[in-house]
Enzyme design. Sequence first.
Site, PDB file in Angstrom:
ATOM      1  N   VAL A  59      22.741 -16.842  32.295  1.00 26.13           N
ATOM      2  CA  VAL A  59      23.198 -18.061  31.628  1.00 26.13           C
ATOM      3  C   VAL A  59      22.881 -18.067  30.138  1.00 26.13           C
ATOM      4  O   VAL A  59      23.439 -18.875  29.389  1.00 26.13           O
ATOM      5  CB  VAL A  59      22.599 -19.313  32.288  1.00 26.13           C
ATOM      6  CG1 VAL A  59      23.180 -19.523  33.673  1.00 26.13           C
ATOM      7  CG2 VAL A  59      21.077 -19.250  32.327  1.00 26.13           C
ATOM      8  N   SER A 164      12.931 -31.907  32.789  1.00 24.03           N
ATOM      9  CA  SER A 164      11.607 -31.909  33.417  1.00 24.03           C
ATOM     10  C   SER A 164      10.855 -33.139  32.956  1.00 24.03           C
ATOM     11  O   SER A 164      11.072 -33.643  31.837  1.00 24.03           O
ATOM     12  CB  SER A 164      10.821 -30.658  33.037  1.00 24.03           C
ATOM     13  OG  SER A 164       9.455 -30.781  33.424  1.00 24.03           O
ATOM     14  N   TYR A 177       8.101 -24.842  26.712  1.00 20.99           N
ATOM     15  CA  TYR A 177       8.658 -25.492  27.904  1.00 20.99           C
ATOM     16  C   TYR A 177       9.061 -26.946  27.643  1.00 20.99           C
ATOM     17  O   TYR A 177      10.235 -27.302  27.828  1.00 20.99           O
ATOM     18  CB  TYR A 177       7.691 -25.384  29.083  1.00 20.99           C
ATOM     19  CG  TYR A 177       8.298 -25.904  30.365  1.00 20.99           C
ATOM     20  CD1 TYR A 177       9.254 -25.152  31.037  1.00 20.99           C
ATOM     21  CD2 TYR A 177       7.944 -27.141  30.877  1.00 20.99           C
ATOM     22  CE1 TYR A 177       9.838 -25.639  32.201  1.00 20.99           C
ATOM     23  CE2 TYR A 177       8.520 -27.627  32.034  1.00 20.99           C
ATOM     24  CZ  TYR A 177       9.464 -26.874  32.693  1.00 20.99           C
ATOM     25  OH  TYR A 177      10.057 -27.359  33.840  1.00 20.99           O
ATOM     26  N   ALA A 179       9.529 -28.368  24.827  1.00 24.54           N
ATOM     27  CA  ALA A 179      10.524 -28.382  23.749  1.00 24.54           C
ATOM     28  C   ALA A 179      11.916 -28.100  24.296  1.00 24.54           C
ATOM     29  O   ALA A 179      12.895 -28.775  23.945  1.00 24.54           O
ATOM     30  CB  ALA A 179      10.156 -27.356  22.678  1.00 24.54           C
ATOM     31  N   SER A 180      12.016 -27.106  25.182  1.00 28.58           N
ATOM     32  CA  SER A 180      13.324 -26.770  25.750  1.00 28.58           C
ATOM     33  C   SER A 180      13.851 -27.886  26.627  1.00 28.58           C
ATOM     34  O   SER A 180      15.043 -28.223  26.594  1.00 28.58           O
ATOM     35  CB  SER A 180      13.237 -25.459  26.546  1.00 28.58           C
ATOM     36  OG  SER A 180      12.425 -25.601  27.705  1.00 28.58           O
ATOM     37  N   LYS A 181      12.960 -28.501  27.408  1.00 29.90           N
ATOM     38  CA  LYS A 181      13.395 -29.541  28.338  1.00 29.90           C
ATOM     39  C   LYS A 181      13.708 -30.857  27.620  1.00 29.90           C
ATOM     40  O   LYS A 181      14.586 -31.610  28.053  1.00 29.90           O
ATOM     41  CB  LYS A 181      12.328 -29.746  29.414  1.00 29.90           C
ATOM     42  CG  LYS A 181      12.168 -28.555  30.353  1.00 29.90           C
ATOM     43  CD  LYS A 181      13.458 -28.251  31.105  1.00 29.90           C
ATOM     44  CE  LYS A 181      13.258 -27.195  32.176  1.00 29.90           C
ATOM     45  NZ  LYS A 181      14.501 -26.945  32.963  1.00 29.90           N
TER      46      LYS A 181
END
Length: 270
Positions: A59, A164, A177, A179-181
């Site tokens: 992805v 999340s 983590y 930051a991405s979510k």
Amino acid sequence: MSLTNKVAFITGAASGIGLATARLFSERGATVVAADLDKGKLEESFDGASEVTTIALDVSDSAGVRAAFDQLTLDHGRLDVLVNAAGINAPTREANQTLVDANVRALEAMRKGQTPTFDFLEDTTDDDFRRTLEVNLFSQFYTIRAAAPILKKSGGGAIVNISSVAALIGAAMPLYYPASKAGVLGLTRAAAAELAPYNIRVNAIAPGSVDTPLMHQQPDEVVQFLLGLQAIPRLASPTELAETIAFLSDDETGGFYTGQTLSPSGGTYM
């Protein structure tokens, strides 16, 4: 709740929430395109399921995502639901072990009555930060961008993005983590505003602790500690999360939701 005659594209479908969602959707009458990096695991999970097509997909590869949706158009001619369930907790085994070790040390410190300290900020490399965003955030942009024209031609539909609870609370963890979510939530709201005139709904879920292989990469003592922080002190089952995704995807139950974040997190976030 029925998804009969719907075509759904689900990423991260070889395990966890993605697998549970693909199974639930197929049981409720949808034609499912199940995508995952692990083609072998996909085929094993859906062996004999005629209503599920499995495809190998990274992805984080923009061109690969484009090709997958081009193939979906050729095979099915329409799209009704996109579920972005692919994601990672850590970019490498080494990074994950660093997280495990830090959590164990923190738990030991608290047992001694000490305040735990962390060095995630200093220890995170550029490559680790970049890779996590590529898988958890960039990928959802790639799939939404590729899916939008097909959803428009189909008369509308639903997109559900997996974020999340880490995007909604402040907790010491590797910065890549949350930051991405958190980025997923901004992406969700902006896409919802743009696509609403085309009858396309875009929502997100922000789960807490879920009984998935990613969760069990942590030692059981750490998992039990995390559960103790929740108002509902147990792991959610992937099927519970799949039901929430189905709720948002169904026109009758989720038809008036867009730009929203539901947090099935056991009360970690209220």
